[in-house]
Design a protein around this motif. Structure first.
Motif, PDB file in Angstrom:
ATOM      1  N   GLY A   1       1.801   2.877   1.224  1.00 14.40           N
ATOM      2  CA  GLY A   1       2.726   2.137   2.075  1.00 14.40           C
ATOM      3  C   GLY A   1       3.576   1.162   1.290  1.00 14.40           C
ATOM      4  N   VAL A   2       4.226   0.272   2.025  1.00 18.47           N
ATOM      5  CA  VAL A   2       5.090  -0.747   1.428  1.00 18.47           C
ATOM      6  C   VAL A   2       4.595  -2.120   1.880  1.00 18.47           C
ATOM      7  CG1 VAL A   2       7.443  -1.663   1.299  1.00 18.47           C
ATOM      8  CG2 VAL A   2       7.072   0.820   1.447  1.00 18.47           C
ATOM      9  N   VAL A   3       4.496  -3.071   0.937  1.00 15.73           N
ATOM     10  CA  VAL A   3       4.036  -4.424   1.266  1.00 15.73           C
ATOM     11  C   VAL A   3       5.090  -5.094   2.153  1.00 15.73           C
ATOM     12  CG1 VAL A   3       3.391  -6.687   0.375  1.00 15.73           C
ATOM     13  CG2 VAL A   3       2.715  -4.607  -0.871  1.00 15.73           C
ATOM     14  N   GLU A   4       4.681  -5.371   3.379  1.00 21.01           N
ATOM     15  CA  GLU A   4       5.591  -5.991   4.348  1.00 21.01           C
ATOM     16  C   GLU A   4       5.613  -7.509   4.190  1.00 21.01           C
ATOM     17  OE1 GLU A   4       4.425  -5.979   8.583  1.00 21.01           O
ATOM     18  OE2 GLU A   4       6.195  -4.730   8.889  1.00 21.01           O
TER      19      GLU A   4
ATOM     20  N   ARG B   1       0.262  -7.837   4.320  1.00 25.45           N
ATOM     21  CA  ARG B   1       0.417  -6.796   5.347  1.00 25.45           C
ATOM     22  C   ARG B   1       1.112  -5.604   4.695  1.00 25.45           C
ATOM     23  NH1 ARG B   1       1.046  -9.554  11.168  1.00 25.45           N
ATOM     24  NH2 ARG B   1       0.480 -11.692  10.608  1.00 25.45           N
ATOM     25  N   ILE B   2       0.522  -4.440   4.871  1.00 26.88           N
ATOM     26  CA  ILE B   2       1.100  -3.209   4.318  1.00 26.88           C
ATOM     27  C   ILE B   2       1.543  -2.310   5.464  1.00 26.88           C
ATOM     28  CG2 ILE B   2       0.674  -1.129   2.952  1.00 26.88           C
ATOM     29  CD1 ILE B   2      -1.382  -2.676   1.361  1.00 26.88           C
ATOM     30  N   ASP B   3       2.820  -1.930   5.446  1.00 26.57           N
ATOM     31  CA  ASP B   3       3.354  -0.980   6.427  1.00 26.57           C
ATOM     32  C   ASP B   3       3.150   0.426   5.872  1.00 26.57           C
ATOM     33  OD1 ASP B   3       4.730   0.531   8.244  1.00 26.57           O
ATOM     34  OD2 ASP B   3       6.603  -0.604   8.117  1.00 26.57           O
ATOM     35  N   HIS B   4       2.297   1.220   6.545  1.00 29.59           N
ATOM     36  CA  HIS B   4       1.973   2.566   6.076  1.00 29.59           C
ATOM     37  C   HIS B   4       2.879   3.635   6.687  1.00 29.59           C
ATOM     38  CE1 HIS B   4      -1.732   1.030   4.260  1.00 29.59           C
ATOM     39  NE2 HIS B   4      -1.885   0.319   5.363  1.00 29.59           N
ATOM     40  N   GLY B   5       3.751   3.241   7.609  1.00 28.39           N
ATOM     41  CA  GLY B   5       4.545   4.227   8.317  1.00 28.39           C
ATOM     42  C   GLY B   5       3.728   4.843   9.436  1.00 28.39           C
TER      43      GLY B   5
ATOM     44  N   GLY C   1       3.711  -7.955  -4.489  1.00 26.00           N
ATOM     45  CA  GLY C   1       4.725  -8.774  -3.852  1.00 26.00           C
ATOM     46  C   GLY C   1       5.384  -8.028  -2.710  1.00 26.00           C
ATOM     47  N   LYS C   2       6.176  -8.748  -1.929  1.00 28.54           N
ATOM     48  CA  LYS C   2       6.859  -8.173  -0.777  1.00 28.54           C
ATOM     49  C   LYS C   2       7.764  -7.012  -1.210  1.00 28.54           C
ATOM     50  CE  LYS C   2       9.810  -9.431   3.142  1.00 28.54           C
ATOM     51  NZ  LYS C   2      10.561 -10.512   3.819  1.00 28.54           N
ATOM     52  N   ASN C   3       7.800  -5.968  -0.376  1.00 28.82           N
ATOM     53  CA  ASN C   3       8.617  -4.763  -0.568  1.00 28.82           C
ATOM     54  C   ASN C   3       8.128  -3.864  -1.701  1.00 28.82           C
ATOM     55  OD1 ASN C   3      10.376  -5.527   1.534  1.00 28.82           O
ATOM     56  ND2 ASN C   3      11.629  -6.744   0.119  1.00 28.82           N
ATOM     57  N   GLN C   4       6.971  -4.188  -2.260  1.00 26.80           N
ATOM     58  CA  GLN C   4       6.420  -3.350  -3.324  1.00 26.80           C
ATOM     59  C   GLN C   4       5.727  -2.117  -2.720  1.00 26.80           C
ATOM     60  OE1 GLN C   4       4.076  -5.440  -6.250  1.00 26.80           O
ATOM     61  NE2 GLN C   4       2.947  -3.590  -6.834  1.00 26.80           N
ATOM     62  N   LYS C   5       5.959  -0.953  -3.312  1.00 28.34           N
ATOM     63  CA  LYS C   5       5.284   0.259  -2.861  1.00 28.34           C
ATOM     64  C   LYS C   5       3.891   0.333  -3.481  1.00 28.34           C
ATOM     65  CE  LYS C   5       9.375   3.166  -2.086  1.00 28.34           C
ATOM     66  NZ  LYS C   5      10.068   4.427  -2.451  1.00 28.34           N
TER      67      LYS C   5
END
Length: 323
Positions: free
Chosen positions: A220-223, A237-241, A257-261
């Motif tokens: 996911g991407v770090v939200e 918080r990680i957005d996994h889709g 960090g934020k927005n990191q995959k």
């Protein structure tokens, strides 16, 4: 040398030489030619009824060979149809079922061709029916292959999407079992450690020493990676889709960090006791479409059946949470 012919003349009482007139000779000659030609035509006609010319025999052999080739072609088409039918059956009952896609209807797979007569050019011959049926079967077979090919292309896309989904779902325990002191509290009604009242505990608490590694439960991407949410302290918080979000709270420090995959199993932070926390531990939550759900249902990627059973038993005990 032609023979000389005579006749007896009764008037002169003597033999006289027969003189042949040229007209009569020509007449006889023409009559002979006509009768010869007539006989010849009659002979050819009768011979054609009972005897075959080399050309006719060659054409018959060619026709017989063509019929044999069409029979072999039909046999091969029958075999190809059987193989294709098996692929179609597996496509509908295994592949498309597994990837939750609707089966392709039989009438769509084996549909013919309406409208204009596609086989008019084959009419009017001795073997028109054989040629038309063979071409019709071949056309339908080609259409079925095209339909199946498109279906397999769709399944390849679904498989890639399914693989991405399975990798994205938060499916592992975020702290290794060997690093845990204990599984302190599960999802459900628990006693608040500060005011001692029963309240809903929306995640799972994993007790571990400060600095214990925490791992991403799925791709996911770090939200978020901050401390700007009340009670959580330093959290990620990680957005996994696909509607899934995982939350990791009370961290000691971040490793992302934020927005990191991130990938499942990547080190994202370390256990701490920041925010509304009584002792070092990881508070772990999972959201699906914005609603909190029980994380206990998402550990199939890292625990054995025995480990999962023990975790399930401990998480169901109504004890005191650590946050």
């Amino acid at each position: 040398m032609s023979k000389v012919k005579y006749y007896y003349d009764s008037d002169t009482l003597s033999y006289r030489k027969i003189e042949r007139k040229k007209r009569r000779t020509l007449k006889y000659f023409l009559a002979f030619l006509f009768s010869s030609a007539l006989f010849g035509l009659l002979f050819v006609f009768l011979a054609s009824q009972f005897f075959k010319s080399p050309n006719e025999k060659a054409l018959e052999r060619e026709l017989s060979n063509m019929q044999l080739q069409f029979e072999l072609l039909n046999k091969k088409m029958t075999e190809a149809e059987a193989v294709l039918a098996n692929v179609e059956e597996r496509d509908n009952n295994i592949y498309r079922l597994y990837f939750e896609s609707n089966p392709i209807p039989e009438e769509q797979r084996k549909a013919g061709f309406g409208g204009v007569n596609r086989y008019k050019a084959f009419e009017g011959f001795d073997n028109s029916k054989l040629i038309k049926e063979s071409n019709k079967r071949l056309d339908i077979l080609q259409k079925r292959i095209v339909v199946q090919s498109k279906s397999l292309d769709e399944i390849a896309i679904l498989a890639a999407e399914k693989e991405k989904l399975l990798a994205s779902i938060p499916a592992i325990q975020p702290v290794n079992n060997e690093d845990l002191t204990r599984m302190a509290s599960g999802y459900g009604m628990r006693t608040d450690p500060f005011n001692k009242t029963r309240k809903m505990h929306w995640g799972m608490d994993f007790t571990a020493p400060r600095g214990t590694p925490i791992y991403a439960a799925g791709d996911g991407v770090v939200e978020r990676a901050d401390s700007n949410s009340s009670g959580y302290g330093k959290h990620i918080r990680i957005d996994h889709g696909y509607g899934y979000v995982s939350l990791y709270a009370h961290l000691y420090k971040y490793n992302v960090g934020k927005n990191q995959k991130v990938k499942r199993g990547d080190l994202i932070g370390f256990v701490g006791s920041t925010g509304r926390s009584e002792a070092p531990h990881l508070h772990y939550e999972i959201f699906k479409d914005g609603e909190r759900i029980n994380p206990i249902n998402f550990y199939y990627g890292s625990l054995t059946a025995e480990e999962y059973s023990k975790l399930l038993d401990r998480s169901s005990i109504e004890n005191q949470s650590l946050d």
